[in-house]
Design an enzyme around this catalytic site. Sequence first.
Site, short mmCIF file in Angstrom:
data_model
loop_
_atom_site.label_atom_id
_atom_site.label_comp_id
_atom_site.label_asym_id
_atom_site.label_seq_id
_atom_site.Cartn_x
_atom_site.Cartn_y
_atom_site.Cartn_z
N CYS A 1 0.83 -1.20 0.00
CA CYS A 1 0.00 0.00 0.00
C CYS A 1 0.87 1.26 0.00
CB CYS A 1 -0.98 -0.04 1.17
SG CYS A 1 -2.41 1.04 0.93
N HIS B 1 -3.88 -5.40 0.00
CA HIS B 1 -3.48 -5.92 1.32
C HIS B 1 -3.53 -7.44 1.34
CE1 HIS B 1 -3.28 -2.21 3.83
NE2 HIS B 1 -3.94 -1.73 2.79
N GLU C 1 -2.53 -9.37 3.54
CA GLU C 1 -2.81 -9.87 4.89
C GLU C 1 -4.30 -9.86 5.18
OE1 GLU C 1 -3.33 -5.61 5.46
OE2 GLU C 1 -1.93 -6.82 4.30
#
Length: 417
Positions: free
Chosen positions: A311, A395, A397
């Site tokens: 990001c 993202h 994660e």
Amino acid sequence: MADAKPNPAPEGATGVLVLADGTVVWGRGFGAEGSAVGEVCFNTAMTGYQEIMTDPSYAAQIVTFTFPHIGNVGANIEDEESQNPHAVGCIVREDVTNESNFRSTQRFDQWLKANGRIGLAGVDTRALTRLIRLNGAPNGVIAHNAGGEFDLDALLEQAKGFAGLEGMDLAKDVSCRQLYEWGDGLWRLGFGYETPENSSSFPRRRESSSHRSEMDSRLRGNDDEGSPAPDKPHVVALDFGTKRNIFRHLVAAGARVTVLPATSSFEDVMRHEPDGIFLSNGPGDPAATGEYAVPVIRQLIDTGKPVFGICLGHQMLGLAMGAKTVKMHQGHRGANHPVQRKEDGRVEITSMNHGFAVDIDTLPEGVTATHVSLFDGSLCGLEMDGGRVFGVQYHPEASPGPQDSAYLFEKFVGALS
């Protein structure tokens, strides 16, 4: 003094959103009382409102949730992505109801109040989302007063006085103040988060993808059920506003993680003898944060060590490579964004939260676009020749969102010497 556009308060209104153009949106306030200014955005995720509110990337933003039922699973400390909420407020369609989830320890509206964050319910969030899509993300003020008393002109001036996120460095505000070691791994139902104390009994992840299985085997050795090798590769992470689940994935991939503040120097990083460097997500304009971070990132790239950015970290990695970043019209925020991996055409459904992007047309020679958005063709991944320096806009994660891209942590840790 400019006047807010005429829009009389309906009976029972205890909350209001006032946009910088004078638009007034009434509703029912909940959470903390007061007012807060920020950029108004929308998020299309159906789950994970607590993770979204505590994501540091939402600093100085008011989040409109397009999913109508927000708060129905309550709140709990395990789902917080940082120590405190960073979104200044949230806008929802339906009133927050009593929670219905065995993990809940608190109602969502009570959690907002305890953390000084304002909520606004009873809003036509579809209409507000269409407005943002048409005109771009506006600046605004969200306010809550139990007595229904508001000075609309004062709120309008507050909204008009907000400079906006372009040119704003927010990473310094949300970054850690001193270095620390991160030790927790991923969460499992019935076990919580893996810690050094419970790692021996913690269930090990099983992957169906052959790529991920091979990587997992390489990282953990021949004992699938055992813990990672004691001599773990060392990742030094620069915290520009990171989410906790990023570090959990790095630990699960077999790394030892040391976290440093956003303003750390090249010497600060290298004195920890990293095997690789991670650049975290975060809020604000990458060009503004990049004024102090990009020169350091360039030096880190020159070491030849693997570098991975997510990001904001991805955006500043692009700047360090010689590309440019741009402010997006409305941004990408949600847990259902399709991204195509260019090397093989595979599509990954991803979690996103960004209002800036690396301009794909400015990538210099020696830098390859690895992923693109299937919504608008914007750049979602880049890599320097050799593959040891790479970043993604989305993202991997998740938290919340799908885990199609979690293999990237294993790719990174697997490249560490």
